[in-house]
Design a protein around this motif. Structure first.
Motif, mmCIF file in Angstrom:
data_model
loop_
_atom_site.group_PDB
_atom_site.id
_atom_site.type_symbol
_atom_site.label_atom_id
_atom_site.label_comp_id
_atom_site.label_asym_id
_atom_site.label_seq_id
_atom_site.Cartn_x
_atom_site.Cartn_y
_atom_site.Cartn_z
ATOM 1 N N GLN A 38 -5.223 -6.167 1.398
ATOM 2 C CA GLN A 38 -4.570 -6.850 0.279
ATOM 3 C C GLN A 38 -5.602 -7.466 -0.662
ATOM 4 O O GLN A 38 -5.451 -7.402 -1.889
ATOM 5 N N MET A 55 1.098 -4.012 -2.580
ATOM 6 C CA MET A 55 0.233 -4.914 -1.831
ATOM 7 C C MET A 55 0.282 -6.331 -2.383
ATOM 8 O O MET A 55 0.152 -7.298 -1.635
ATOM 9 N N ALA A 99 3.061 -8.070 -0.862
ATOM 10 C CA ALA A 99 3.012 -8.102 0.604
ATOM 11 C C ALA A 99 3.327 -9.474 1.183
ATOM 12 O O ALA A 99 4.000 -9.570 2.210
ATOM 13 N N TYR A 123 1.702 -9.104 7.861
ATOM 14 C CA TYR A 123 0.867 -9.285 6.673
ATOM 15 C C TYR A 123 -0.024 -10.521 6.756
ATOM 16 O O TYR A 123 -0.755 -10.810 5.816
#
Length: 725
Positions: A425, A564, A567, A416
């Motif tokens: 994101q 998201m 994340a 990520y």
């Protein structure tokens, strides 16, 4: 490689418990502290205890298990579902940071956030950009260059994070300077000196105070906020703590030796109303003091909750020779809580020590050892090489490359943290939080015709006009914001249109939204892949985007945006390659894992224990450091814990490797002695064969563990003062 407890317990079926495990599993009401040794089946015991609670009619959603990573939480959840079906699915398994984020969403009005606004979590790039923007303006006023502040700012942010984990977050520059100086002095083992505060120190303190103010104003949170802010709220509003205690009537805290002060207080504020709290931890495996963990929380819990002690001492992972040797080592720590690890498996080789002339020769000896293992039919996946510092990879990797032995280095960039994943994101954040200016700034390189200055100027004008991005998308005259305004409006409109095109609050809807948005990011004006000039990187970025879609399909979240947004809380996503390989890893990253065969590289005085002074050819000076309220034994004991953790990753064989001379890139050659831990582990080797492949060492039964030292906890009123700032 397997995760901790996989060897000892089968996750898919009920287990047979030892007497020690059964005692814990059958515990229902009231507090309990569980001292769980390495490889002792603690996760399986927690799962079994959860099953006992369910059998006694405890509603599953009132059971909360907290742990430190989403990976560990997922493993626990999978075991619960495998053994208890839908009831196991309803048990709440979460991380402290995940709990904090959901708390901040549920009670956002207590933090000044109106119902129509949302939080966003700042990642490291967001933090760096925000701090640089604030510091640049302050530096100009002080006639300094921003480059002169980069190193002090990086150090200051690290100290600031540790302060927040200790429940301190100064609200003005004067207090910030004082607290930063105290924390810096504590880190260096010296006395605070206000007279030594520099102009850079003052600007750093002012930057960090403004950073906190700006976050609160704009609805941003960093990782430390996810712990500190909920804890402050629980103290300030006891009725909320009571309500949460009713939601979480039975609490289990895994890896509790790694909790920092604010995490402990979060749990304490909730659990004090029913006291049904089980803390599971092992002070012998406390290796995160450098990032704020306080093993003294185990002793604080015993005092605060009047908690009885249970022990899991049988090691199901390693045989007796390894366990006895590691136990002999860790008993030299004076601050540990008493326990006697043992293994019922008596057969197995004793740990061996190999001494080489140079670090390169050491690496070649380790390669030869791996080749010998392969010849015996041992898979490469069953072999790990652990080390105290990442610098060791500069010695090991060339040797393994030259030998043609596949290997993987644990760590590196998180999934990520990759640019293309952060872009997805950022789009999700903009669609969810309409005033997420940081997310918009991240997308600037993907917007043709808009530079950094144009982006910054347009954002300032939008803020001045009190327009968020959704309102800007509906603006009838974007041209009044110039060329950059027109381009930004087009991009924002594309994000909203494509993010919501397949909106449906179901797992299938989240999966379809991800596919649709990512396809637009590839094919639309962002030209996500076309901007990458390197062919290999372009393929990797495309594969990572496909991997994200796959992960969302596997996770099956109901809400794409929430997935998201969380994340940044995700773990590093390990490679799914099926190619066999030797694992190279720091000891820190090996925590919670196990391998049949473990080799420790750099078992030398200066590397294990790590002493930077020795690596630079100096004799380290003993620093006199005053004992603080949370005396955990300090750095010497943590270094021994690291060696203990490394040794107890091994199931069948443990090999220790020392070199008389090391020459790391960028440093002068240095000669080191064998680690003092060799004597503490009762490793015996004959000098005349020291340069041959290691000779088996002898082990002895460990002596009685020393009595725990008295620990002076923080007084309740002092803790309250720290929390409330």
């Amino acid at each position: 490689m397997t995760t901790e407890n996989d060897t000892a317990m089968d996750a898919a079926k009920p287990i047979s418990l030892t007497d020690q495990q059964a005692k814990i599993a059958n515990h229902k009401d009231g507090p309990l502290i569980v001292l769980a040794g390495a490889g002792s089946g603690k996760t399986a015991t927690l799962v079994a205890r959860t099953g006992r609670l369910l059998e006694q009619g405890v509603p599953p959603r009132t059971i909360l298990i907290t742990t430190f990573s989403r990976k560990a939480a997922t493993e626990i959840k999978n075991r619960l579902v495998a053994q208890y079906g839908w009831e196991g699915e309803d048990v709440r398994v979460d991380t402290f940071h995940g709990m904090g984020f959901r708390f901040m969403q549920e009670y956002k009005e207590h933090f000044g956030l109106t119902p129509d606004r949302q939080w966003a979590i700042l990642n490291e790039n967001d933090q760096r950009r925000t701090l640089n923007e604030i510091a640049k303006e302050l530096a100009e006023d002080a006639d300094l260059e921003l480059k002169d502040l980069r190193k002090p700012l990086k150090e200051g942010l690290s100290l600031w994070s540790l302060m927040k984990q200790d429940c301190k977050c100064p609200a003005n520059m004067s207090d910030a300077i004082i607290e930063l100086d105290k924390k810096r002095a504590m880190q260096k083992g010296v006395s605070p000196n206000a007279e030594a505060v520099t102009v850079q120190d003052r600007i750093v303190a002012q930057t960090l105070v403004k950073y906190e103010e700006q976050k609160r104003k704009e609805g941003y949170l960093d990782f430390d906020d996810l712990l500190l802010q909920p804890t402050r709220c629980l103290v300030k509003y006891p009725n909320i703590a009571v309500g949460m205690s009713m939601q979480h009537e039975y609490i289990m805290v895994d890896e509790s030796q790694d909790t920092n002060l604010v995490q402990y207080l979060m749990m304490q504020q909730i659990g004090q109303h029913h006291k049904n709290v089980v803390m599971v931890g092992d002070d012998d495996q406390s290796i995160y003091r450098w990032r704020g963990a306080k093993v003294a929380n185990l002793r604080r819990f015993i005092k605060d909750f009047d908690a009885p002690i249970a022990r899991l001492e049988e090691n199901f992972r390693s045989h007796a020779n390894i366990v006895n040797s590691a136990s002999s080592l860790i008993q030299h720590n004076q601050k540990r809580l008493p326990k006697k690890p043992f293994s019922a498996t008596q057969s197995g080789e004793a740990p061996e020590l190999t001494i080489s002339d140079t670090d390169r020769a050491m690496a070649l000896n380790m390669v030869d050892q791996v080749v010998e293992m392969q010849a015996k039919g041992i898979p490469l996946n069953d072999i790990a090489i652990l080390y105290r510092t990442n610098r060791m990879t500069t010695v090991l990797e060339p040797a393994f490359k030259q030998a043609g032995i596949p290997y993987t280095v644990v760590g590196g960039m998180s999934f990520y943290e990759r640019q293309e994943i952060q872009a997805v994101q950022a789009c999700a954040r903009i669609a969810y939080k309409h005033d997420d200016w940081n997310a918009l700034k991240f997308l600037q390189p993907y917007i043709d015709g808009v530079g950094k200055k144009g982006m910054a100027d347009t954002i300032e004008r939008l803020k001045k006009d009190n327009l968020n991005l959704l309102q800007f998308m509906l603006h009838e005259a974007p041209q009044q914001y110039g060329k950059a305004g027109i381009r930004l409006r087009e991009m924002v409109e594309g994000i909203y249109t494509n993010a919501y095109a397949k909106h449906d609050p179901t797992p299938e809807g989240a999966y379809n939204m991800a596919k649709h948005l990512i396809q637009w990011m590839k094919d639309g004006p962002m030209k996500m892949l076309d901007r990458e000039k390197d062919d290999v990187m372009r393929v990797r970025r495309s594969q990572n985007l496909d991997q994200l879609i796959h992960e969302i399909g596997q996770a099956r979240p109901n809400d794409f945006f929430q997935y998201m947004l969380e994340a940044p809380l995700s773990d590093y996503m390990a490679s799914k390659e099926n190619v066999e390989h030797v694992t190279l890893s720091t000891v820190h990253r090996s925590k919670g894992l196990e391998w049949p065969h473990v080799m420790i590289a750099g078992f030398s005085d200066g590397l294990m224990p790590l002493e930077p002074g020795r690596l630079q050819g100096r004799t380290p000076q003993k620093q006199q450091v005053e004992s603080d309220d949370d005396d955990d034994g300090g750095r010497p004991e943590e270094e021994r814990c690291l060696a203990y953790v490394a040794a107890t990753r091994a199931m069948e064989t443990l090999s220790l490797h020392h070199a008389d001379m090391y020459h790391f890139p960028g440093s002068e050659p240095v000669c080191l002695d064998v680690s003092p831990y060799a004597d503490e582990m009762n490793i015996v080797f004959a000098p005349e064969v020291a340069h041959n492949v290691g000779k088996p060492g002898s082990t002895t039964l460990e002596p009685e563990p020393p009595s725990p030292q008295t620990h002076q906890d923080l007084e309740d009123e002092e803790i309250a003062r720290l929390i409330m700032g």
